[in-house]
Design a protein around this motif. Sequence first.
Motif, PDB file in Angstrom:
ATOM      1  N   LYS A 138      -6.509  -8.603   4.445  1.00  0.00           N
ATOM      2  CA  LYS A 138      -6.626  -8.295   5.882  1.00  0.00           C
ATOM      3  C   LYS A 138      -7.847  -8.990   6.470  1.00  0.00           C
ATOM      4  N   SER A 157      -5.974  -6.020  -1.366  1.00  0.00           N
ATOM      5  CA  SER A 157      -5.523  -5.313  -0.162  1.00  0.00           C
ATOM      6  C   SER A 157      -6.549  -5.484   0.966  1.00  0.00           C
ATOM      7  N   ILE A 158      -7.805  -5.193   0.656  1.00  0.00           N
ATOM      8  CA  ILE A 158      -8.850  -5.273   1.692  1.00  0.00           C
ATOM      9  C   ILE A 158      -9.055  -6.726   2.124  1.00  0.00           C
ATOM     10  N   ARG A 193       2.030   1.712  -3.484  1.00  0.00           N
ATOM     11  CA  ARG A 193       0.926   2.143  -4.373  1.00  0.00           C
ATOM     12  C   ARG A 193       0.628   3.624  -4.171  1.00  0.00           C
ATOM     13  N   TYR A 212       0.840  -1.200   0.000  1.00  0.00           N
ATOM     14  CA  TYR A 212       0.000   0.000   0.000  1.00  0.00           C
ATOM     15  C   TYR A 212       0.877   1.253   0.000  1.00  0.00           C
ATOM     16  N   PHE A 215     -13.407   5.849  -3.060  1.00  0.00           N
ATOM     17  CA  PHE A 215     -12.420   5.426  -4.061  1.00  0.00           C
ATOM     18  C   PHE A 215     -13.122   5.165  -5.390  1.00  0.00           C
ATOM     19  N   LEU A 273      -5.995  -4.554  -7.110  1.00  0.00           N
ATOM     20  CA  LEU A 273      -5.106  -4.174  -6.007  1.00  0.00           C
ATOM     21  C   LEU A 273      -5.909  -3.756  -4.774  1.00  0.00           C
ATOM     22  N   ILE A 274      -7.020  -3.057  -4.965  1.00  0.00           N
ATOM     23  CA  ILE A 274      -7.849  -2.682  -3.806  1.00  0.00           C
ATOM     24  C   ILE A 274      -8.484  -3.938  -3.199  1.00  0.00           C
TER      25      ILE A 274
HETATM   26  N1  URA Z   1      -8.540   0.250   1.661  1.00  0.00           N
HETATM   27  C1  URA Z   1      -7.573  -0.703   1.758  1.00  0.00           C
HETATM   28  O1  URA Z   1      -7.384  -1.325   2.794  1.00  0.00           O
HETATM   29  N2  URA Z   1      -6.812  -0.929   0.655  1.00  0.00           N
HETATM   30  C2  URA Z   1      -6.990  -0.275  -0.501  1.00  0.00           C
HETATM   31  O2  URA Z   1      -6.282  -0.543  -1.447  1.00  0.00           O
HETATM   32  C3  URA Z   1      -7.993   0.708  -0.570  1.00  0.00           C
HETATM   33  C4  URA Z   1      -8.766   0.938   0.537  1.00  0.00           C
END
Ligand code: URA
Length: 442
Positions: free
Chosen positions: A187, A183-184, A168, A165, A207, A179-180
């Motif tokens: 987690k 990423s989300i 990016r 992140y 976003f 990628l978003i």
């Molecule tokens: N929130 C995130 O955790 N990752 C992203 O890439 C965008 C929003």
Amino acid sequence: MRMYDIIETKKRNGVLSDAEIKFAIGGFVDGQIPDYQMAALLMAIWFNGMDAREITTLTTAMAHSGDMIDLSAIDGKKIDKHSTGGVGDKTTLIVAPIVAACGGKVAKMSGRGLGHTGGTVDKLESIPGYRTVLTRQEFFDTVNKCGLSLIGQSGNLAPADKKLYALRDVTATVDSIPLIASSIMSKKLAAGNDCILLDVKTGSGAFMKTLDAAIELAKTMVAIGEGAGRRTVALITDMDTPLGFNIGNALEVVESMEVLKGRGADDLTAVSLELAANMLYLADKGSLEDCRRLAKRAIADGTAFETFCAMVKAQGGDDSVLRDYDKFPKAPRKREVRAVADGFIAKTNAEAIGKTAVILGAGRETKESSIDCTAGLVMHKKLGDTVKAGDSLATLYAANDALLDSAQICYSAAVAISAVKPVTPPLIYARVTLNQIDRFRF
Ligand code: URA
């Protein structure tokens, strides 16, 4: 295997193998692959995208780059919620205690605010004494005792995402659906919950600026979650205009408590109830209609509010501030922003209002910035309201007049007044499950 070849393949719009994706993520996390090569790969992904299998492999590799949390010490179904980020989005503070009061378990790790969007951890830290860092055992014990615990993200949750992140952010590759989504969801998968409700925002403060893009992101994330064995549903909600009236950390806690006491803002209450009902549905508490009834009852009978207070006390916080808001520390300076004409509020740009809150001290420009939990703003006029010249549009709160001066300019530019009544957008546009997209205007 060479990173050079992996970049070359994606640059030419090829498909990466599982082994290549794992090699790139593993090598980047342990420092073998330098930032400049990963930045090139990120840009190639930004241009050429990834297919569903590539995205799932990327997400899984990122999730497994750190701790995979085992929540089996907590009894019952554990339901997570994630918002893609918004202005005035304090729904976690409302839906988590509603769900817990109805028998769901919410063991939630939240983030801090960055840029124009706020974060749950910052809001919670405005409650005097509240601890957002617990040992794992304290976290489990709090959920078993109170039905919920809201804490900050543990240091080693998806470290690949943290590194990616940051890269990016400085290489203009944030706004990419693969990628978003990875990423989300990395987690979310690492956080160990059984079910996941996603709140994907769309509009000027989100976003995803368009509904189609928000639905595409939601579909991608739901597929990742379901593919990993977690029941996952997404709601697409509006973030063209802020949610509720209050923006700023302590101010948002107060507004959330008003919803839990049954006298909250209509938009915030409606969205929170729908999110909570969907979480309860995922936790097998009945049909969506049953779950809507359960959620409303938890507000009406006061159990959701008492559940939140119990968690605050269990985590060292002073719950008396939630009953008597005057006990919250107050910003030393305040100012009204006044309407310059008669008419209707035709625009309340969420991103610009979020920036106003950052100027006031309620948010962060960079990860290192500190925040002022007393700072923020209360909107008095929302989209579609009538105004007269001289009416207060909002009250701004900050530490000093210089901050108020800049914030007043920013807020004034965020709001437009027109002679024509605008069409107000729906609060919720769609519900996305693995096999279905229901579009509606809620
Ligand atoms: N929130 C995130 O955790 N990752 C992203 O890439 C965008 C929003």
